[in-house]
Design a protein around this motif. Structure first.
Motif, PDB file in Angstrom:
ATOM      1  N   PHE A  99      14.725  20.417  13.928  1.00  0.00           N
ATOM      2  CA  PHE A  99      13.377  21.924  14.018  1.00  0.00           C
ATOM      3  C   PHE A  99      13.459  22.460  12.237  1.00  0.00           C
ATOM      4  N   ARG A 100      13.392  20.812  11.451  1.00  0.00           N
ATOM      5  CA  ARG A 100      13.018  20.690  10.238  1.00  0.00           C
ATOM      6  C   ARG A 100      11.840  21.836   9.965  1.00  0.00           C
ATOM      7  N   ASP A 101      11.387  22.825   8.561  1.00  0.00           N
ATOM      8  CA  ASP A 101      10.574  23.778   8.956  1.00  0.00           C
ATOM      9  C   ASP A 101      10.325  23.853   9.681  1.00  0.00           C
TER      10      ASP A 101
ATOM     11  N   ARG B  16       5.594  13.200  10.663  1.00  0.00           N
ATOM     12  CA  ARG B  16       5.764  14.122   9.150  1.00  0.00           C
ATOM     13  C   ARG B  16       6.967  13.635   7.874  1.00  0.00           C
ATOM     14  N   ASN B  17       6.340  14.098   6.560  1.00  0.00           N
ATOM     15  CA  ASN B  17       7.144  13.734   5.877  1.00  0.00           C
ATOM     16  C   ASN B  17       7.103  11.930   5.399  1.00  0.00           C
ATOM     17  N   VAL B  18       5.801  11.127   5.786  1.00  0.00           N
ATOM     18  CA  VAL B  18       6.113  10.206   6.308  1.00  0.00           C
ATOM     19  C   VAL B  18       4.554   9.163   5.693  1.00  0.00           C
TER      20      VAL B  18
ATOM     21  N   GLN C 202      16.375  12.689  14.792  1.00  0.00           N
ATOM     22  CA  GLN C 202      16.610  14.405  15.092  1.00  0.00           C
ATOM     23  C   GLN C 202      15.031  15.617  15.344  1.00  0.00           C
ATOM     24  N   GLU C 203      13.858  14.933  15.857  1.00  0.00           N
ATOM     25  CA  GLU C 203      12.136  15.581  15.407  1.00  0.00           C
ATOM     26  C   GLU C 203      12.390  15.414  17.006  1.00  0.00           C
ATOM     27  N   ALA C 204      12.842  13.994  17.348  1.00  0.00           N
ATOM     28  CA  ALA C 204      12.259  13.481  18.689  1.00  0.00           C
ATOM     29  C   ALA C 204      13.360  14.847  19.691  1.00  0.00           C
TER      30      ALA C 204
ATOM     31  N   THR D 257       9.630   6.573  17.032  1.00  0.00           N
ATOM     32  CA  THR D 257       8.538   5.197  16.338  1.00  0.00           C
ATOM     33  C   THR D 257       9.467   5.133  14.378  1.00  0.00           C
ATOM     34  N   ASP D 258       9.903   4.083  14.258  1.00  0.00           N
ATOM     35  CA  ASP D 258      10.493   4.327  13.728  1.00  0.00           C
ATOM     36  C   ASP D 258      10.317   2.518  13.155  1.00  0.00           C
ATOM     37  N   PHE D 259       9.855   1.692  11.518  1.00  0.00           N
ATOM     38  CA  PHE D 259      10.272   0.451  11.433  1.00  0.00           C
ATOM     39  C   PHE D 259      10.917   0.097  10.889  1.00  0.00           C
TER      40      PHE D 259
ATOM     41  N   VAL E 292      14.806  10.338   6.110  1.00  0.00           N
ATOM     42  CA  VAL E 292      15.593  12.104   5.671  1.00  0.00           C
ATOM     43  C   VAL E 292      15.451  12.434   7.209  1.00  0.00           C
ATOM     44  N   SER E 293      16.113  13.342   7.504  1.00  0.00           N
ATOM     45  CA  SER E 293      15.347  14.425   8.250  1.00  0.00           C
ATOM     46  C   SER E 293      15.686  15.251   9.059  1.00  0.00           C
ATOM     47  N   GLU E 294      16.323  16.522   9.510  1.00  0.00           N
ATOM     48  CA  GLU E 294      16.677  17.299   9.942  1.00  0.00           C
ATOM     49  C   GLU E 294      16.461  17.841  11.832  1.00  0.00           C
TER      50      GLU E 294
ATOM     51  N   GLN F 264       0.995  -1.145   0.314  1.00  0.00           N
ATOM     52  CA  GLN F 264      -0.200   0.147  -0.206  1.00  0.00           C
ATOM     53  C   GLN F 264       0.940   1.228  -0.104  1.00  0.00           C
ATOM     54  N   TYR F 265       2.283   1.062  -0.518  1.00  0.00           N
ATOM     55  CA  TYR F 265       2.995   2.450  -1.076  1.00  0.00           C
ATOM     56  C   TYR F 265       2.376   3.060  -2.151  1.00  0.00           C
ATOM     57  N   ALA F 266       2.885   4.479  -2.234  1.00  0.00           N
ATOM     58  CA  ALA F 266       2.740   4.762  -3.212  1.00  0.00           C
ATOM     59  C   ALA F 266       3.374   4.592  -4.275  1.00  0.00           C
TER      60      ALA F 266
HETATM   61  C1  LIG Z   1      11.461  10.970   5.210  1.00  0.00           C
HETATM   62  S1  LIG Z   1      11.371  10.623   6.483  1.00  0.00           S
HETATM   63  C2  LIG Z   1      11.163  11.581   7.951  1.00  0.00           C
HETATM   64  C3  LIG Z   1      11.576  12.284   9.377  1.00  0.00           C
HETATM   65  C4  LIG Z   1      10.921  13.223  10.175  1.00  0.00           C
HETATM   66  N1  LIG Z   1       9.574  12.366  10.650  1.00  0.00           N
HETATM   67  C5  LIG Z   1      11.053  14.320   9.608  1.00  0.00           C
HETATM   68  O1  LIG Z   1       9.708  14.614   8.988  1.00  0.00           O
HETATM   69  O2  LIG Z   1      11.989  14.951   9.293  1.00  0.00           O
HETATM   70  C6  LIG Z   1      10.259   9.159   6.819  1.00  0.00           C
HETATM   71  C7  LIG Z   1      10.371   8.014   7.727  1.00  0.00           C
HETATM   72  O3  LIG Z   1       9.308   7.268   8.239  1.00  0.00           O
HETATM   73  C8  LIG Z   1      10.166   6.559   7.987  1.00  0.00           C
HETATM   74  N2  LIG Z   1       8.274   5.512   7.882  1.00  0.00           N
HETATM   75  C9  LIG Z   1       8.419   4.548   6.250  1.00  0.00           C
HETATM   76  N3  LIG Z   1       6.724   3.874   6.008  1.00  0.00           N
HETATM   77  C10 LIG Z   1       6.853   3.274   7.644  1.00  0.00           C
HETATM   78  C11 LIG Z   1       5.880   2.429   8.043  1.00  0.00           C
HETATM   79  N4  LIG Z   1       5.359   1.548   7.928  1.00  0.00           N
HETATM   80  N5  LIG Z   1       5.944   2.254   9.524  1.00  0.00           N
HETATM   81  C12 LIG Z   1       6.778   3.454  10.855  1.00  0.00           C
HETATM   82  N6  LIG Z   1       7.490   4.781  10.026  1.00  0.00           N
HETATM   83  C13 LIG Z   1       7.740   4.505   8.785  1.00  0.00           C
HETATM   84  C14 LIG Z   1      11.073   5.491   7.532  1.00  0.00           C
HETATM   85  O4  LIG Z   1      11.546   4.733   7.952  1.00  0.00           O
HETATM   86  C15 LIG Z   1      11.543   7.201   7.508  1.00  0.00           C
HETATM   87  O5  LIG Z   1      12.485   6.847   8.941  1.00  0.00           O
END
Ligand SMILES: C[S@@+](CC[C@H](N)C(=O)[O-])C[C@H]1O[C@@H](n2cnc3c(N)ncnc32)[C@H](O)[C@@H]1O
Length: 300
Positions: A83-85, A219-221, A117-119, A140-142, A79-81, A32-34
């Protein structure tokens, strides 16, 4: 088999088989990813690992169990930073934290934390608002490798300049350098920032509500997800928020078409900052219709 299958159709078949292999062999569901960004990243993976086709990648995936970590790494874009945005962090600092201050304990779920970085940025915001000691951030992340790096809190020194600017634009009144020590080409964030952060594995595709939260930040997920998976994820966030809790989706994703949208009010449309279900449009009270106030009580 048809004599000649157009390359894109053949590639689509290979991609489908690759996604199926991930699911059946490792229980990782990318179906179900784009599609557009998924195919881009799978092609890149094939190039990085010198595979002539996606099918070759699938063969390695099936026969080399250690290879799956590499595949997740390639598909996950951590990818992150810090204080992004910055306007998002400024809004959290100015509009959300003062409201959260009324809770004796504050729980935050930051989903898709990448390298942390966001945490850590949230920990600094909470610290500067005098709230960190009674807060807990679940980040959290996978992606297991991303979580390992997040726990370390070590980053290339070359990033510090941009992150310092972000911090100031986000309303920081100190210097970001107060929160890290620099060594050689790296910076290491203060251990005290980790005290109330738990970095944990959670897959938004398959796992359930993670915790009961006062703020969910993701954000950005969602941009990587198809519409049905976005809806599943937004429902998860809705269900994990306390009534009156905040949802922050940032600049690129929104709630507009989600089935749970009706249970949120908009705090800042541009920053996609929402508040959960603390006010239906109005209430009937003794025959009089009362508008709702910010804190969810009738204004009368
Ligand atoms: C582009 S980064 C965004 C990082 C941060 N939130 C930001 O905005 O700077 C996307 C993150 O989403 C995580 N991600 C993607 N699919 C996921 C899933 N199904 N469950 C949990 N995390 C997921 C990726 O591993 C990645 O670390």
């Amino acid at each position: 088999m048809p004599a000649s299958i157009p390359a894109s159709e053949l590639e689509q078949i290979e991609l489908d088989l690759f996604v199926q292999a991930l699911k059946r062999r490792y229980d990782l569901d990318f179906s179900q990813y784009a599609p557009a960004s998924l195919i881009r990243r799978v092609r890149q993976l094939a190039r990085d690992h010198r595979c002539g086709s996606i099918s070759e990648l699938t063969t390695r995936l099936l026969h080399e169990p250690d290879f799956v970590a590499m595949v997740v790494q390639g598909l996950s874009v951590p990818v992150s930073e810090m204080f992004r945005d910055p306007p998002v962090f400024r809004a959290l600092r100015e509009q959300v934290l003062p409201m959260l201050a009324s809770y004796p304990q504050i729980t935050i779920w930051q989903a898709g934390c990448a390298h942390g970085q966001e945490a850590y940025s949230l920990a600094i915001l909470l610290d500067e608002a005098g709230l960190y000691e009674r807060s807990h951030i679940f980040a959290t992340d996978f992606n297991a490798d991303a979580l390992r790096r997040a726990r370390e809190g070590i980053y290339p020194a070359r990033d510090a300049q941009l992150w310092s600017r972000n911090y100031l634009e986000a309303g920081g009144e100190r210097s970001l350098a107060d929160y890290y020590s620099a060594r050689y080409n790296f910076i290491k964030l203060d251990q005290r920032l980790c005290r109330h952060i738990t970095f944990a594995s959670h897959n938004l595709v398959a796992d359930k509500v993670f915790c009961e939260a006062h703020l969910v930040l993701c954000r950005n997920v969602l941009i990587y997800f198809s519409a049905p998976l976005q809806n599943r994820t937004l429902t998860l966030f809705h269900d994990s928020l306390v009534r009156g809790g905040y949802l922050c989706l940032g600049l690129r994703e929104g709630l507009d078409f989600s089935p749970v949208a009706a249970d949120f009010s908009v705090l800042d449309a541009a920053l996609r900052l929402y508040r959960r279900g603390h006010r239906p449009p109005s209430i009937e009270f003794g025959g009089t219709v009362l508008p709702f106030t910010q804190d969810g009580t009738g204004s009368g």
